[in-house]
Design a protein around this motif. Structure first.
Motif, PDB file in Angstrom:
ATOM      1  N   THR A  93       0.823  -1.217   0.000  1.00  0.00           N
ATOM      2  CA  THR A  93       0.000   0.000   0.000  1.00  0.00           C
ATOM      3  C   THR A  93       0.857   1.268   0.000  1.00  0.00           C
ATOM      4  O   THR A  93       0.321   2.377   0.057  1.00  0.00           O
ATOM      5  CB  THR A  93      -0.948   0.027   1.224  1.00  0.00           C
ATOM      6  N   GLY A  94       2.169   1.099  -0.051  1.00  0.00           N
ATOM      7  CA  GLY A  94       3.051   2.265  -0.118  1.00  0.00           C
ATOM      8  C   GLY A  94       2.934   3.159   1.105  1.00  0.00           C
ATOM      9  O   GLY A  94       2.976   4.392   0.988  1.00  0.00           O
ATOM     10  N   THR A 147      -7.684  -8.797   2.923  1.00  0.00           N
ATOM     11  CA  THR A 147      -8.478 -10.024   2.912  1.00  0.00           C
ATOM     12  C   THR A 147      -7.763 -11.094   2.108  1.00  0.00           C
ATOM     13  O   THR A 147      -7.133 -10.792   1.093  1.00  0.00           O
ATOM     14  CB  THR A 147      -9.880  -9.761   2.333  1.00  0.00           C
ATOM     15  N   SER A 148      -7.866 -12.327   2.581  1.00  0.00           N
ATOM     16  CA  SER A 148      -7.255 -13.434   1.844  1.00  0.00           C
ATOM     17  C   SER A 148      -8.269 -13.972   0.853  1.00  0.00           C
ATOM     18  O   SER A 148      -9.469 -13.811   1.030  1.00  0.00           O
ATOM     19  CB  SER A 148      -6.863 -14.550   2.808  1.00  0.00           C
ATOM     20  N   GLY A 149      -7.762 -14.631  -0.159  1.00  0.00           N
ATOM     21  CA  GLY A 149      -8.687 -15.178  -1.151  1.00  0.00           C
ATOM     22  C   GLY A 149      -8.015 -16.288  -1.902  1.00  0.00           C
ATOM     23  O   GLY A 149      -7.249 -17.061  -1.331  1.00  0.00           O
ATOM     24  N   PRO A 154      -2.642 -11.698   0.590  1.00  0.00           N
ATOM     25  CA  PRO A 154      -3.890 -10.959   0.838  1.00  0.00           C
ATOM     26  C   PRO A 154      -3.973  -9.686  -0.010  1.00  0.00           C
ATOM     27  O   PRO A 154      -2.950  -9.076  -0.345  1.00  0.00           O
ATOM     28  CB  PRO A 154      -3.795 -10.611   2.323  1.00  0.00           C
ATOM     29  N   LYS A 155      -5.198  -9.311  -0.352  1.00  0.00           N
ATOM     30  CA  LYS A 155      -5.423  -8.105  -1.161  1.00  0.00           C
ATOM     31  C   LYS A 155      -5.994  -7.008  -0.274  1.00  0.00           C
ATOM     32  O   LYS A 155      -6.764  -7.281   0.647  1.00  0.00           O
ATOM     33  CB  LYS A 155      -6.430  -8.411  -2.287  1.00  0.00           C
ATOM     34  N   PRO A 359      -5.935  -3.477 -10.461  1.00  0.00           N
ATOM     35  CA  PRO A 359      -7.129  -3.345 -11.312  1.00  0.00           C
ATOM     36  C   PRO A 359      -7.564  -4.672 -11.932  1.00  0.00           C
ATOM     37  O   PRO A 359      -8.763  -4.891 -12.151  1.00  0.00           O
ATOM     38  CB  PRO A 359      -6.689  -2.354 -12.400  1.00  0.00           C
ATOM     39  N   LYS A 360      -6.592  -5.567 -12.144  1.00  0.00           N
ATOM     40  CA  LYS A 360      -6.950  -6.860 -12.749  1.00  0.00           C
ATOM     41  C   LYS A 360      -7.846  -7.664 -11.802  1.00  0.00           C
ATOM     42  O   LYS A 360      -8.892  -8.184 -12.201  1.00  0.00           O
ATOM     43  CB  LYS A 360      -5.663  -7.649 -13.036  1.00  0.00           C
ATOM     44  N   ALA A 361      -7.436  -7.728 -10.545  1.00  0.00           N
ATOM     45  CA  ALA A 361      -8.232  -8.487  -9.562  1.00  0.00           C
ATOM     46  C   ALA A 361      -9.588  -7.810  -9.358  1.00  0.00           C
ATOM     47  O   ALA A 361     -10.614  -8.477  -9.218  1.00  0.00           O
ATOM     48  CB  ALA A 361      -7.488  -8.575  -8.232  1.00  0.00           C
TER      49      ALA A 361
END
Ligand code: MCA
Ligand code: AMP
Length: 491
Positions: A93-94, A147-149, A154-155, A359-361
């Motif tokens: 997240t920088g 969140t994991s997926g 995690p995203k 953006p892809k996810a």
């Protein structure tokens, strides 16, 4: 812009932490000071991501709201995370500034140094107050929760001030929050359940939150017996722990605690399926009919049993006000027949904006404007019932969503492990418990205890496999892909 604090009754107690309390007026003032301190003369943080690592406390609430008021994006970190997990959240997240409290400074300092992040002690951030604060519009980003997926890392789920307002207001309406409510908060504060359903709904309503840095059943039940709380929200694992805790005590103590729960106006269960057996035991024990609801980090809450009306065991009720819910089949056709299973898809102001910097996810999680949850449900007599998830790689344990792929990736670095498959197996307390099936390198040996010790500091404790099965080889399909084994008979 949402009104994150309800200051219509400034003298009401907003927060209780042990023997200390904060009124809404005190909290409001403190948040202004914190926001001014963060701004340090700037007009607006312009969506700077500011991370913070602290347990449930006055400092936590001040930091969250202070970042919001100053125009930043709040990135609450998991206080139970291992350092490599925090590293991912911070670098993806920088983040350039991280706020913590003095007794956590040493824990996080080496990582901040490595990532060139400025480490701030909470008290250092309090300005004099009275600074001009930016105007916040609903479309501005406010929060990133990880969140994991079905990906290994995690995203970061980004919600705006508008999303958060929608997530809070639907629950306030549906569950009839009032300024007289009092709720304990022992859930982790890096997830929607704790941040939105408990903390934010209460503060928006002018209610009182008792902050507890950790689940302490004895202390909690003492307060329940004294009739301190009106509302209680927990994951099913906590109801199981409470049922077991009560089973072990004498009848008089049990009935005093059960009576405290019985007197509340609402007990809610969510974050994972509540087994019918637990729903029924809780009702037998306390007379409370649990209100089960369904949500997800990306959408807040979507489905809920009614506050007034029949709460059905094993079901998650109907769409909340302002939330559109539709089941779809694998050809993306809306399912209109009752009792036909399909994927839950969601539309509404409650739906998140994006996965941070991905953006892809983000694009692949939507279809025709619907957010695709990956959860499968049926509608029976007007009530949604969750049947499971479309991916075997997502595990729900103690209310936490875990990625089997993330844990596999970590375990593959173990010197004794040649191949690994991680899966969740049914567990009465945890819902699912993490199990690892491994193929060892030639000559290597590994016990569950060895693996646990090796994982400490590399993975949060709830991700560490509780079961270990060693196999000669992993089962594969005709294409050579690993098929996760059925473990029931091996354990
Ligand atoms: C801990 N232990 C476990 C697990 N977690 N064992 C198996 N599976 C697990 N998942 C073990 C530890 O290794 C340790 O073992 C012992 O239990 C005590 O650990 P501790 O961390 O102290 O456990 P606890 O404090 O009793 O924690 C249980 C908990 C916690 C309070 C239920 O897991 C929790 O707060 N869960 C809620 C998560 C949540 O809020 N999820 C919401 C996300 P040993 O003693 O051997 O070392 S979902 C969400 O936000 C969406 C939007 C939604 O729908 O709500
Ligand atoms: P998270 O991504 O951590 O927010 O977890 C969200 C997931 O938890 C959902 O996608 C569901 O799989 C699960 N979940 C939440 N509430 C319930 C519930 N009441 N019953 C079954 N699963 C649930």
């Amino acid at each position: 812009m949402h009104k994150p604090l309800n200051i219509t009754h400034p003298g009401n107690i907003a927060l209780v932490d042990g023997a200390q309390t904060r009124t809404y007026a005190d909290l409001d003032k403190q948040i202004d000071r914190f926001a001014g301190g963060l701004l340090a003369g700037e007009a607006d943080l312009q969506e700077e991501r500011i991370a913070f690592l602290m347990p449930a406390s006055f400092e936590y609430v001040t930091t969250l709201h202070g970042i919001w008021r100053a125009g930043g994006i709040a990135v609450p970190l998991n206080t139970a995370s291992a350092l490599p997990e925090l590293e991912h959240c911070l670098s993806s997240t920088g983040v350039r500034r991280l706020v913590t409290i003095s007794d956590r400074l040493n824990q996080i300092k080496p990582l901040c140094d490595e990532l060139a992040i400025e480490l701030l002690d909470f008290s250092q951030c309090l300005g004099d107050g009275g600074s001009a604060l930016p105007e916040l519009t609903p479309e501005r980003r406010a929060l990133i929760v990880f969140t994991s997926g079905t990906t290994s890392k995690p995203k970061g789920v980004v919600t705006t001030h508008g999303t958060i307002a929608a997530q809070i207001s639907t629950l306030i309406d549906a569950w009839e929050w009032q300024s007289s409510d009092v709720i304990p908060l022992f859930l982790p504060l890096h997830h929607v359940h704790g941040i939105i359903n408990v903390l934010s709904c209460a503060l928006w309503s002018g209610a009182t939150v008792h902050l507890m840095p950790k689940l302490d059943l004895q202390r909690l039940c003492g307060q329940v017996t004294r009739g301190v709380f009106t509302v209680f929200m927990a994951v099913p694992t906590i109801y199981v722990k409470l049922i077991d805790y009560l089973a072990d005590m004498d009848a008089a103590d049990r009935s005093a605690i059960a009576g405290g729960f019985a007197d509340m106006r609402l007990n809610v269960s969510g974050s994972a399926a509540c087994p019918v057996e637990i729903f029924e035991s809780w009702q037998r024990l306390t007379g409370q009919v649990l209100l089960e609801r369904y949500g997800m980090t990306e959408i807040g809450m979507a489905l809920s049993n009614p506050y007034r009306g029949e709460r059905r065991a094993g079901c998650v009720g109907q769409p909340l006000p302002g939330v559109e819910v539709q089941l779809f089949d694998e050809q993306h056709q809306a399912i209109t027949e009752p009792a036909t299973a399909g994927e839950i898809r969601i539309k509404g102001g409650n739906v998140f904006l994006e996965y941070w910097n991905n953006p892809k996810a983000t694009a692949s999680s939507f279809h025709d404007g619907w957010f695709c949850t990956g959860d499968v449900a049926v509608v029976e007599d007007g009530y949604f019932r969750i049947m499971g998830r479309s991916s075997i790689d997502i595990i729900k344990s103690g209310g936490y969503k875990l990625s089997a792929l993330e844990i596999e990736g970590k375990l593959l670095a173990h010197p004794a492990i040649a191949e690994v498959a991680v899966l969740g197996i049914e567990d009465r307390t945890w819902g699912e418990a993490v199990a690892a099936v491994v193929v060892l390198r030639p000559g290597a040996e590994l016990t569950g205890e060895d693996l646990k010790a090796w994982c400490e500091g590399r993975l949060s404790s709830y991700k560490i496999p509780k079961h270990l099965v060693v196999m000669e080889s992993l089962p594969r399909n005709a294409m050579g892909k690993v098929v996760k084994p059925k473990l029931k008979e091996l354990l």
